[in-house]
Motif scaffolding. Structure first.
Motif, short mmCIF file in Angstrom:
data_model
loop_
_atom_site.label_atom_id
_atom_site.label_comp_id
_atom_site.label_asym_id
_atom_site.label_seq_id
_atom_site.Cartn_x
_atom_site.Cartn_y
_atom_site.Cartn_z
N TYR A 191 -4.80 2.80 -4.68
CA TYR A 191 -5.21 3.58 -5.84
C TYR A 191 -6.60 4.20 -5.64
O TYR A 191 -6.85 5.34 -5.98
CB TYR A 191 -5.20 2.69 -7.10
N LYS A 192 -7.46 3.40 -5.00
CA LYS A 192 -8.81 3.88 -4.69
C LYS A 192 -8.76 5.08 -3.74
O LYS A 192 -9.48 6.06 -3.91
CB LYS A 192 -9.59 2.75 -4.01
N ALA A 193 -7.85 4.97 -2.74
CA ALA A 193 -7.71 6.06 -1.76
C ALA A 193 -7.25 7.34 -2.45
O ALA A 193 -7.75 8.43 -2.15
CB ALA A 193 -6.73 5.64 -0.66
N GLN A 247 -4.77 -2.00 -5.10
CA GLN A 247 -6.03 -1.37 -5.56
C GLN A 247 -6.59 -0.42 -4.52
O GLN A 247 -7.11 0.64 -4.85
CB GLN A 247 -7.07 -2.45 -5.88
N GLN A 248 -6.48 -0.82 -3.25
CA GLN A 248 -6.99 0.03 -2.18
C GLN A 248 -6.23 1.36 -2.15
O GLN A 248 -6.81 2.41 -1.92
CB GLN A 248 -6.86 -0.67 -0.82
N ALA A 307 -4.97 -6.56 -4.19
CA ALA A 307 -6.05 -5.82 -3.52
C ALA A 307 -5.50 -4.66 -2.70
O ALA A 307 -6.09 -3.58 -2.68
CB ALA A 307 -6.86 -6.76 -2.63
N TYR A 351 0.84 -1.21 0.00
CA TYR A 351 0.00 0.00 0.00
C TYR A 351 0.87 1.26 0.00
O TYR A 351 0.70 2.14 -0.83
CB TYR A 351 -0.89 -0.05 1.24
N SER A 397 -1.98 5.29 -14.35
CA SER A 397 -3.18 4.47 -14.20
C SER A 397 -2.88 3.38 -13.18
O SER A 397 -1.74 3.16 -12.79
CB SER A 397 -3.54 3.83 -15.54
N MET A 398 -3.93 2.72 -12.76
CA MET A 398 -3.79 1.61 -11.82
C MET A 398 -2.78 0.58 -12.36
O MET A 398 -1.93 0.08 -11.63
CB MET A 398 -5.18 1.00 -11.62
N CYS A 446 -7.69 8.16 -5.67
CA CYS A 446 -8.77 8.66 -6.53
C CYS A 446 -9.84 9.38 -5.71
O CYS A 446 -10.31 10.45 -6.11
CB CYS A 446 -9.40 7.53 -7.33
N SER A 447 -10.20 8.81 -4.57
CA SER A 447 -11.27 9.46 -3.80
C SER A 447 -10.74 10.74 -3.16
O SER A 447 -11.48 11.71 -3.00
CB SER A 447 -11.87 8.51 -2.76
#
Ligand code: ZN
Length: 413
Positions: free
Chosen positions: A78-80, A75-76, A72, A32, A50-51, A82-83
């Motif tokens: 990357y999600k963090a 991905q988490q 995963a 992470y 990009s991811m 983006c948000s």
């Protein structure tokens, strides 16, 4: 007809002697952290990765994590990002909507949640097996095979309770409530009596005394803790110890409260199913009514007061089997005489409602439920005096009290 529902369950677990879970969580955190720092490095050079690009650059060695768990964690991260970027953008447009400036996700996590996707979850010989980097040594937990195989599992660390395993299970529910003809049960929510139900035959009163005393106990303990903490230096050892003790006690009280609310809602729903009820209508005491229309309960709303939580639980349990739960504004439902329509100037003070016009007497909370029932059945004319009699065949209310060992279905008179 069958309906598939996703439910989330949490169980508390312990790490093994080799600290496998801790070490996996550390590996997850490293992936992470690295993913975040790679993204920001490029971002500073005006490159938006990009991811997939991030994935190409992450080179932390994978040892304990299953390849999907490794991915995963990435991905988490990357999600963090983006948000964060999304909320930063809307913060710049109208900052008054935010409590503070959004902060970028931190890169220095020591441990991070471990995610298991479908490919890494198996159930075998009453054991739940979660794959790790070493194919021969999955994490293993006792498991009830009847529950099926979880779709998704997350292991995370909570300060209060230690390691916890959260999972998503799919549950098939048979539709038992058919909506061919409408049978209504009305619910009046309260505090001392958390709920009173009326279904044209019986009035059932559900006691809220245990809930009330638990809530008082909780605020008393919180108050005492605050008093003790005031005298101590912040973040000293004693300060931390007292805070920790408080968290533990409060957590236990909250669990107990939740148990009571679940059992009470289960009892109400079972009672409704037994009486062929198709729709449960509750008086809405939240106070804000934009329209007099019947509205569906908003499940997303975070509700603090126990009676609103009870209503949400009733909704969850009744709707999965095909029932309908709605709310209506409850203006005057506690003050109107269900027998003659006379309206009292103020809410009745005692536990009993006495009508000064027709001498009708009944339990106060029962009155609320009867009037909600009338309001649903007769619309705006519900207070009119020329209505068919609903109270003529009224039976004395039945009481229900929480008992930790009691079966949900038992009513005691
Ligand atoms: Zn009356």
């Amino acid at each position: 007809m069958e309906q598939v529902n996703q439910r989330t369950y949490v169980v508390y677990i312990r790490d093994n002697k080799e600290n496998t879970i801790l070490n996996m969580a550390k590996e997850s955190a490293n992936v992470y952290n690295q993913a975040l720092s790679i993204f920001w490095d490029f971002f500073d050079d005006n490159q938006f990765l990009s991811m997939f690009d991030v994935q190409k650059h992450v080179d932390f060695p994978r040892t304990l994590l299953h390849s999907d768990s490794y991915l995963a964690a990435l991905q988490q991260a990357y999600k963090a990002i983006c948000s964060f970027l999304a909320s930063k953008k809307s913060y710049e447009k109208n900052p008054e909507k935010f409590n503070g400036k959004p902060m970028p996700p931190r890169e220095d996590k020591e441990t991070f949640a471990i995610f298991f996707k479908k490919s890494a979850i198996r159930v075998k010989n009453k054991k739940l097996l979660l794959s790790t980097g070493d194919r021969k040594k999955p994490l293993s937990f006792r498991w009830n095979a009847k529950l099926g195989t979880p779709k998704y599992v997350v292991i995370s660390w909570k300060r209060e309770t230690g390691w916890q395993l959260s999972m998503v299970l799919e549950k098939k529910n048979k539709t038992v409530v058919s909506q061919i003809e409408e049978n209504i049960m009305a619910i009046d929510l309260g505090v001392k009596r958390i709920a009173a139900t009326y279904d044209q035959e019986n009035t059932v009163l559900y006691s809220g005394k245990v809930i009330l005393s638990l809530m008082r106990l909780r605020s008393k303990i919180n108050g005492e803790t605050q008093q003790k903490l005031k005298k101590l230096k912040k973040h000293s050892r004693k300060y931390k110890r007292i805070k920790r003790a408080n968290r533990r006690v409060v957590l236990r009280i909250n669990n107990k409260l939740q148990d009571i609310l679940h059992k009470t809602s289960r009892t109400i729903v079972n009672d409704a199913v037994g009486k062929n009820i198709t729709k449960i209508v509750a008086g809405d005491c939240s106070g804000i009514h934009d329209s007099p229309n019947l509205g569906r309960i908003n499940n997303q709303k975070v509700v603090q007061c126990p009676e609103q939580r009870l209503l949400r639980y009733i909704g969850d349990k009744f709707e999965v089997i095909g029932g309908i739960v709605e709310t209506i504004p409850e203006n005057y439902t506690s003050r109107t005489c269900p027998s003659c329509g006379n309206v009292k100037k103020s809410s009745p003070s005692g536990r009993e409602y006495r009508c000064s016009a027709c001498k009708f007497r009944y339990d106060r909370d029962g009155i609320g439920a009867i009037n909600i029932f009338k309001k649903v059945s007769f619309g705006c004319d519900w207070q009119s005096q020329s209505l068919p009699d609903v109270v003529g065949s009224l039976t004395p209310p039945i009481g229900w009290k929480y008992n930790s060992s009691q079966d949900c279905l038992v009513h005691s008179g």
